[in-house]
Design an enzyme around this catalytic site. Structure first.
Site, PDB file in Angstrom:
ATOM      1  N   CYS A  10       6.314   7.248   3.585  1.00 35.74           N
ATOM      2  CA  CYS A  10       6.631   7.802   2.256  1.00 35.74           C
ATOM      3  C   CYS A  10       7.973   7.241   1.778  1.00 35.74           C
ATOM      4  CB  CYS A  10       6.692   9.324   2.311  1.00 35.74           C
ATOM      5  SG  CYS A  10       5.088  10.160   2.262  1.00 35.74           S
ATOM      6  N   HIS A  49       1.282  10.647  -0.042  1.00 33.55           N
ATOM      7  CA  HIS A  49       1.022  10.826   1.389  1.00 33.55           C
ATOM      8  C   HIS A  49      -0.399  11.304   1.667  1.00 33.55           C
ATOM      9  CE1 HIS A  49       2.130  11.575   5.609  1.00 33.55           C
ATOM     10  NE2 HIS A  49       1.247  12.553   5.517  1.00 33.55           N
ATOM     11  N   ASN A  87      -6.361   1.817  11.524  1.00 34.97           N
ATOM     12  CA  ASN A  87      -6.434   2.699  12.683  1.00 34.97           C
ATOM     13  C   ASN A  87      -6.479   4.134  12.178  1.00 34.97           C
ATOM     14  OD1 ASN A  87      -6.281   0.527  14.469  1.00 34.97           O
ATOM     15  ND2 ASN A  87      -4.042   0.539  14.427  1.00 34.97           N
ATOM     16  N   GLY A  93      -5.304   4.405  18.055  1.00 33.42           N
ATOM     17  CA  GLY A  93      -3.967   3.822  18.134  1.00 33.42           C
ATOM     18  C   GLY A  93      -3.136   4.021  16.887  1.00 33.42           C
ATOM     19  N   THR A  95      -0.284   5.316  14.995  1.00 35.69           N
ATOM     20  CA  THR A  95       1.012   5.873  15.412  1.00 35.69           C
ATOM     21  C   THR A  95       1.800   6.425  14.233  1.00 35.69           C
ATOM     22  OG1 THR A  95       2.048   3.685  15.245  1.00 35.69           O
ATOM     23  CG2 THR A  95       1.178   4.334  17.406  1.00 35.69           C
ATOM     24  N   HIS A 100      -2.526   3.633   6.028  1.00 38.37           N
ATOM     25  CA  HIS A 100      -2.090   2.253   5.830  1.00 38.37           C
ATOM     26  C   HIS A 100      -3.188   1.289   6.239  1.00 38.37           C
ATOM     27  CE1 HIS A 100      -0.740   3.544   9.856  1.00 38.37           C
ATOM     28  NE2 HIS A 100      -0.973   2.301  10.261  1.00 38.37           N
TER      29      HIS A 100
HETATM   30  P1  5GP Z   1      -0.599   2.090  13.426  1.00 35.31           P
HETATM   31  O1  5GP Z   1      -0.466   1.888  14.913  1.00 35.31           O
HETATM   32  O2  5GP Z   1      -0.227   3.487  13.016  1.00 35.31           O
HETATM   33  O3  5GP Z   1      -1.897   1.640  12.879  1.00 35.31           O
HETATM   34  O4  5GP Z   1       0.456   1.084  12.796  1.00 35.31           O
HETATM   35  C1  5GP Z   1       1.761   1.426  12.476  1.00 35.31           C
HETATM   36  C2  5GP Z   1       2.469   0.137  12.175  1.00 35.31           C
HETATM   37  O5  5GP Z   1       3.673   0.453  11.510  1.00 35.31           O
HETATM   38  C3  5GP Z   1       2.837  -0.676  13.417  1.00 35.31           C
HETATM   39  O6  5GP Z   1       2.259  -1.977  13.310  1.00 35.31           O
HETATM   40  C4  5GP Z   1       4.359  -0.703  13.397  1.00 35.31           C
HETATM   41  O7  5GP Z   1       4.874  -1.951  13.813  1.00 35.31           O
HETATM   42  C5  5GP Z   1       4.688  -0.414  11.953  1.00 35.31           C
HETATM   43  N1  5GP Z   1       5.923   0.307  11.740  1.00 35.31           N
HETATM   44  C6  5GP Z   1       6.338   1.430  12.382  1.00 35.31           C
HETATM   45  N2  5GP Z   1       7.527   1.842  11.898  1.00 35.31           N
HETATM   46  C7  5GP Z   1       7.856   0.956  10.913  1.00 35.31           C
HETATM   47  C8  5GP Z   1       8.969   0.859  10.032  1.00 35.31           C
HETATM   48  O8  5GP Z   1       9.921   1.658  10.049  1.00 35.31           O
HETATM   49  N3  5GP Z   1       8.981  -0.179   9.157  1.00 35.31           N
HETATM   50  C9  5GP Z   1       7.956  -1.098   9.094  1.00 35.31           C
HETATM   51  N4  5GP Z   1       8.073  -2.083   8.205  1.00 35.31           N
HETATM   52  N5  5GP Z   1       6.886  -1.026   9.913  1.00 35.31           N
HETATM   53  C10 5GP Z   1       6.839  -0.018  10.814  1.00 35.31           C
HETATM   54 ZN    ZN Z   2       3.812   9.647   4.117  1.00 33.37          ZN
END
Ligand code: 5GP
Ligand code: ZN
Length: 115
Positions: A10, A49, A87, A93, A95, A100
């Site tokens: 956000c 969000h 994801n 996975g 996180t 996104h």
């Molecule tokens: P998920 O595992 O939730 O599908 O992907 C989360 C993605 O967000 C990961 O690829 C991670 O590298 C990225 N990520 C996490 N925190 C940040 C952040 O503060 N800034 C940016 N630009 N990417 C982030």
């Molecule tokens: Zn959010």
């Protein structure tokens, strides 16, 4: 626009925290992933969000995300193709619990989806 005050995406999507923005419009933001998994790794996120793809996301937001992905592909020159990954939930996975799309490209990938 509904946002979660504790959500990092956000803050990134709405300019509260500076980031490497690739594309932005009224509904979505696309910025470089902090830990890139491919030569091009951009995240396309709604400014509002939602936890993930199945969190009651309105159709116009999904359509804006599709447009954002197409803009990222154009800006990054991914004319030979790219992969979009969403994801959804912990077992997949996920996180960061803000919807996104990962746009991955700039390399030839295998036909398998799970490395
Ligand atoms: P998920 O595992 O939730 O599908 O992907 C989360 C993605 O967000 C990961 O690829 C991670 O590298 C990225 N990520 C996490 N925190 C940040 C952040 O503060 N800034 C940016 N630009 N990417 C982030
Ligand atoms: Zn959010």
């Amino acid at each position: 626009m509904a946002q979660d005050p504790d959500c990092i995406f956000c803050k990134l999507a709405n300019g509260e925290i500076p980031t490497s923005m690739v594309y932005e419009d009224d509904t979505v933001a696309a910025f470089e992933d902090a830990n890139p998994q491919a030569p091009v790794h951009v995240l396309v996120v709604p400014k509002e969000h939602y936890a993930n793809f199945v969190d009651g996301v309105p159709g116009d937001v999904l359509q804006a995300m599709e447009h954002g992905v197409a803009e990222v592909a154009r800006i990054k020159g991914l004319d030979r193709g790219f992969r979009v990954i969403m994801n959804t939930g912990a077992a997949a996975g996920q996180t960061v619990m803000h919807l996104h799309m990962h746009v991955l490209g700039g390399m030839d990938m295998s036909e398998g989806m799970i490395p």
